[in-house]
Design an enzyme around this catalytic site. Structure first.
Site, PDB file in Angstrom:
ATOM      1  N   GLY A   2       0.824  -1.212   0.000  1.00  0.00           N
ATOM      2  CA  GLY A   2       0.000   0.000   0.000  1.00  0.00           C
ATOM      3  C   GLY A   2       0.851   1.251   0.000  1.00  0.00           C
ATOM      4  N   THR A  17       0.288   4.029  -2.963  1.00  0.00           N
ATOM      5  CA  THR A  17      -0.388   5.123  -3.673  1.00  0.00           C
ATOM      6  C   THR A  17      -1.576   5.677  -2.872  1.00  0.00           C
ATOM      7  OG1 THR A  17       0.202   3.984  -5.704  1.00  0.00           O
ATOM      8  CG2 THR A  17      -1.388   5.759  -5.905  1.00  0.00           C
ATOM      9  N   THR A  58       1.627  10.156  -7.576  1.00  0.00           N
ATOM     10  CA  THR A  58       3.038   9.834  -7.721  1.00  0.00           C
ATOM     11  C   THR A  58       3.935  10.643  -6.780  1.00  0.00           C
ATOM     12  OG1 THR A  58       2.477   9.598 -10.056  1.00  0.00           O
ATOM     13  CG2 THR A  58       4.779   9.481  -9.511  1.00  0.00           C
ATOM     14  N   GLU A 109      11.272  -5.091  -8.724  1.00  0.00           N
ATOM     15  CA  GLU A 109       9.884  -5.035  -9.217  1.00  0.00           C
ATOM     16  C   GLU A 109       9.846  -4.572 -10.672  1.00  0.00           C
ATOM     17  OE1 GLU A 109       6.092  -2.978  -7.254  1.00  0.00           O
ATOM     18  OE2 GLU A 109       7.156  -1.670  -8.609  1.00  0.00           O
TER      19      GLU A 109
HETATM   20  C1  LIG Z   1      -4.715  -1.614 -11.787  1.00  0.00           C
HETATM   21  C2  LIG Z   1      -3.764  -0.869 -10.903  1.00  0.00           C
HETATM   22  C3  LIG Z   1      -3.127  -1.528  -9.865  1.00  0.00           C
HETATM   23  C4  LIG Z   1      -2.277  -0.831  -8.996  1.00  0.00           C
HETATM   24  N1  LIG Z   1      -1.733  -1.487  -7.909  1.00  0.00           N
HETATM   25  C5  LIG Z   1      -1.082  -0.758  -6.961  1.00  0.00           C
HETATM   26  C6  LIG Z   1      -0.666  -1.370  -5.732  1.00  0.00           C
HETATM   27  O1  LIG Z   1      -0.859  -2.577  -5.514  1.00  0.00           O
HETATM   28  N2  LIG Z   1      -0.065  -0.594  -4.786  1.00  0.00           N
HETATM   29  C7  LIG Z   1       0.138   0.752  -4.970  1.00  0.00           C
HETATM   30  O2  LIG Z   1       0.684   1.383  -4.067  1.00  0.00           O
HETATM   31  N3  LIG Z   1      -0.233   1.357  -6.135  1.00  0.00           N
HETATM   32  C8  LIG Z   1      -0.836   0.640  -7.120  1.00  0.00           C
HETATM   33  N4  LIG Z   1      -1.254   1.253  -8.284  1.00  0.00           N
HETATM   34  C9  LIG Z   1      -1.050   2.694  -8.442  1.00  0.00           C
HETATM   35  C10 LIG Z   1      -0.044   3.048  -9.522  1.00  0.00           C
HETATM   36  O3  LIG Z   1       1.263   2.770  -9.080  1.00  0.00           O
HETATM   37  C11 LIG Z   1      -0.279   4.521  -9.877  1.00  0.00           C
HETATM   38  O4  LIG Z   1      -1.545   4.614 -10.523  1.00  0.00           O
HETATM   39  C12 LIG Z   1       0.785   5.074 -10.754  1.00  0.00           C
HETATM   40  O5  LIG Z   1       2.026   5.097 -10.084  1.00  0.00           O
HETATM   41  C13 LIG Z   1       0.439   6.490 -11.203  1.00  0.00           C
HETATM   42  O6  LIG Z   1       0.031   7.266 -10.115  1.00  0.00           O
HETATM   43  P1  LIG Z   1      -1.345   8.059 -10.170  1.00  0.00           P
HETATM   44  O7  LIG Z   1      -2.396   7.169 -10.694  1.00  0.00           O
HETATM   45  O8  LIG Z   1      -1.593   8.711  -8.864  1.00  0.00           O
HETATM   46  O9  LIG Z   1      -1.089   9.177 -11.259  1.00  0.00           O
HETATM   47  P2  LIG Z   1      -0.695  10.694 -11.011  1.00  0.00           P
HETATM   48  O10 LIG Z   1       0.469  10.823 -10.104  1.00  0.00           O
HETATM   49  O11 LIG Z   1      -1.926  11.450 -10.662  1.00  0.00           O
HETATM   50  O12 LIG Z   1      -0.244  11.107 -12.480  1.00  0.00           O
HETATM   51  C14 LIG Z   1      -1.176  11.195 -13.563  1.00  0.00           C
HETATM   52  C15 LIG Z   1      -0.400  11.352 -14.862  1.00  0.00           C
HETATM   53  O13 LIG Z   1       0.370  12.564 -14.810  1.00  0.00           O
HETATM   54  C16 LIG Z   1       1.756  12.273 -15.016  1.00  0.00           C
HETATM   55  N5  LIG Z   1       2.558  13.149 -14.155  1.00  0.00           N
HETATM   56  C17 LIG Z   1       2.392  13.379 -12.831  1.00  0.00           C
HETATM   57  N6  LIG Z   1       3.319  14.243 -12.399  1.00  0.00           N
HETATM   58  C18 LIG Z   1       4.098  14.566 -13.459  1.00  0.00           C
HETATM   59  C19 LIG Z   1       5.229  15.411 -13.657  1.00  0.00           C
HETATM   60  N7  LIG Z   1       5.757  16.116 -12.652  1.00  0.00           N
HETATM   61  N8  LIG Z   1       5.771  15.486 -14.893  1.00  0.00           N
HETATM   62  C20 LIG Z   1       5.244  14.776 -15.929  1.00  0.00           C
HETATM   63  N9  LIG Z   1       4.175  13.957 -15.802  1.00  0.00           N
HETATM   64  C21 LIG Z   1       3.608  13.857 -14.585  1.00  0.00           C
HETATM   65  C22 LIG Z   1       1.940  10.798 -14.672  1.00  0.00           C
HETATM   66  O14 LIG Z   1       3.034  10.242 -15.374  1.00  0.00           O
HETATM   67  C23 LIG Z   1       0.603  10.211 -15.092  1.00  0.00           C
HETATM   68  O15 LIG Z   1       0.634   9.886 -16.465  1.00  0.00           O
HETATM   69  C24 LIG Z   1      -2.049   0.551  -9.199  1.00  0.00           C
HETATM   70  C25 LIG Z   1      -2.663   1.219 -10.278  1.00  0.00           C
HETATM   71  C26 LIG Z   1      -3.520   0.528 -11.112  1.00  0.00           C
HETATM   72  C27 LIG Z   1      -4.199   1.293 -12.235  1.00  0.00           C
END
Ligand SMILES: Cc1cc2nc3c(=O)[nH]c(=O)nc-3n(C[C@H](O)[C@H](O)[C@H](O)COP(=O)(O)OP(=O)(O)OC[C@H]3O[C@@H](n4cnc5c(N)ncnc54)[C@H](O)[C@@H]3O)c2cc1C
Length: 385
Positions: free
Chosen positions: A121, A123, A129, A243
């Site tokens: 856990g 995100t 991110t 990973e």
């Molecule tokens: C099916 C699924 C399973 C998952 N499983 C897990 C899990 O088990 N554990 C866990 O902890 N997480 C998990 N995740 C979360 C996953 O790691 C995140 O969705 C991913 O890292 C992106 O984060 P976010 O969705 O918050 O996107 P955001 O951080 O909101 O970003 C949205 C978009 O904007 C871009 N972006 C953001 N900031 C910048 C910047 N400064 N410059 C350029 N581009 C930027 C990103 O690249 C992305 O394309 C899962 C996600 C999915 C969809």
């Protein structure tokens, strides 16, 4: 396309197991939005998911290269490692930073599958991110930590006994560096759910079991802290190279699956009195997608070699994941296009694998974040955020 001949013993073992779970099995699980329980059980019983658990704790202590071949073969056979890859790499944090008491209490049972450590856990919904700003807190009260906050996209909770949780133990305002002050805990889900932790499944594009988690005064015994308090973010980062490389191998497996399907269909499908593959407009994209998968595969094995030699491999692991995720997505697209309308029919499995492989450009780390890592840490470009 020539079949892979390296790591043959592992490949043949995994292929034999996967042959017991043909495409119809995964198609049915996907249609039912179910979990491939029988498949994951069989992999566990055969010991494949304990590949990276050291032998001293009952695992097989394989190299990352060997472990990555297991993941690759699952996807190459038409399955989806996403249902079980957590069990292979989440315990890495415990191996590296857990106390001897924690390791001997948990690892042998993780190795046999008696305990499933499938979930991590990290995100959160409001910070995404930007992990160092996460808002879930763990406050020490006597011999317990009390956790409050929220996580999102946390996978495989319903098929896990334990979860690694990242939470802030010192407020951001009180630390010198934003990466400080976060800690990781081993949460026993069997005790936590319904006692301070609530789970809400998220329906999503892939049949990937993932959830929102809510923590409302969840109590965790202080002995479940892994390593030192405040250093959790570094511990998590440390585990990410393995990973990323394993995920790259899954993408490579998908990529070869798509290319094989595309080439076969292009040879068989006759339109205008000729196999469609005779047209360069059909064969060139397949050839190009193949080259990209092959190139990404080299970077995947380069990352494995460095990791296995205990050499720095952050750049290579990130590049392998990025190149492999792009290559498998390109191969998916080409495969779908080659099949024309039939690519959309569930019985061809292409639309399922297409959805599954698309995820890797976003999770566990999105494309832009890898590009910025390489720009900043490899090329010395200015930090952009
Ligand atoms: C099916 C699924 C399973 C998952 N499983 C897990 C899990 O088990 N554990 C866990 O902890 N997480 C998990 N995740 C979360 C996953 O790691 C995140 O969705 C991913 O890292 C992106 O984060 P976010 O969705 O918050 O996107 P955001 O951080 O909101 O970003 C949205 C978009 O904007 C871009 N972006 C953001 N900031 C910048 C910047 N400064 N410059 C350029 N581009 C930027 C990103 O690249 C992305 O394309 C899962 C996600 C999915 C969809």
């Amino acid at each position: 396309m020539k079949p892979a001949t390296d790591y043959l013993e592992i490949r043949e073992g995994v292929r034999a197991l996967c042959a017991e779970f043909p495409a119809e099995y995964f198609r049915r699980v996907d249609a039912e939005r179910g979990y491939p329980e029988a498949f994951v059980d069989a992999l566990t019983k055969a010991g494949w998911l304990a590949a990276l658990v050291p032998q001293a704790y009952g695992g097989s202590g394989l190299s990352l290269a060997e472990a990555s071949v297991i993941m690759e073969e699952i996807n190459r056979c038409g399955g989806n490692s996403g249902a079980c890859h957590g069990q292979m790499y989440n315990m890495g944090t415990l191996v590296r930073y857990g106390s001897e008491a924690q390791k001997s209490a948990y690892l042998p049972r993780i190795a046999t599958g008696a305990l499933r450590l499938q979930s991590m856990g990290v995100t959160e919904p409001t910070t995404g991110t930007d992990t160092t700003r996460l808002k879930t807190t763990a406050v020490k009260k006597g011999d317990r930590y009390v956790v409050n906050g929220q996580k999102v996209w946390i996978s495989r909770i319903q098929h896990s006994d334990l979860m690694i949780l990242l939470a802030r133990t010192t407020p951001l305002a009180d630390v010198k560096r934003k990466a400080d002050g976060m800690s990781i805990f081993l949460v026993d889900l069997r005790e936590a759910i319904g006692h301070g932790m609530t789970v809400r499944p998220i329906m999503n594009m892939v049949n990937h079991e993932t959830n929102e988690l809510f923590f409302d005064d969840l109590e965790i015994p202080a002995e479940n802290l892994i390593g030192e308090e405040g250093k959790g973010f570094r511990y998590i980062l440390d585990g990410l190279n393995a990973e990323r490389t394993l995920i790259a191998a899954e993408c490579i497996g998908d990529g070869y699956w798509f290319i094989e399907r595309a080439a076969k269909y292009a040879n068989e499908r006759v339109v205008f009195d000729r196999p469609i593959g005779k047209n360069q407009g059909v064969q060139f994209p397949i050839a190009e997608a193949y080259m990209e998968v092959e190139a990404a595969n080299l970077m995947r094995f380069r990352a494995c070699a460095l990791f296995d030699a205990h050499a720095p491999c952050g750049a290579e692991a990130n590049m392998a994941k990025h190149l492999a995720a792009k290559a498998s997505w390109e191969a998916a697209n080409v495969c779908l296009q080659t099949h024309g309308g039939f690519g959309f029919a569930a019985e061809y499995d292409i639309e399922r694998k297409f959805r599954e492989t698309r995820l890797y450009l976003v999770a566990p780390i999105s494309t832009n974040l890898i590009l910025s890592y390489v720009a900043e840490h490899v090329l010395g470009l200015p930090r952009s955020f």
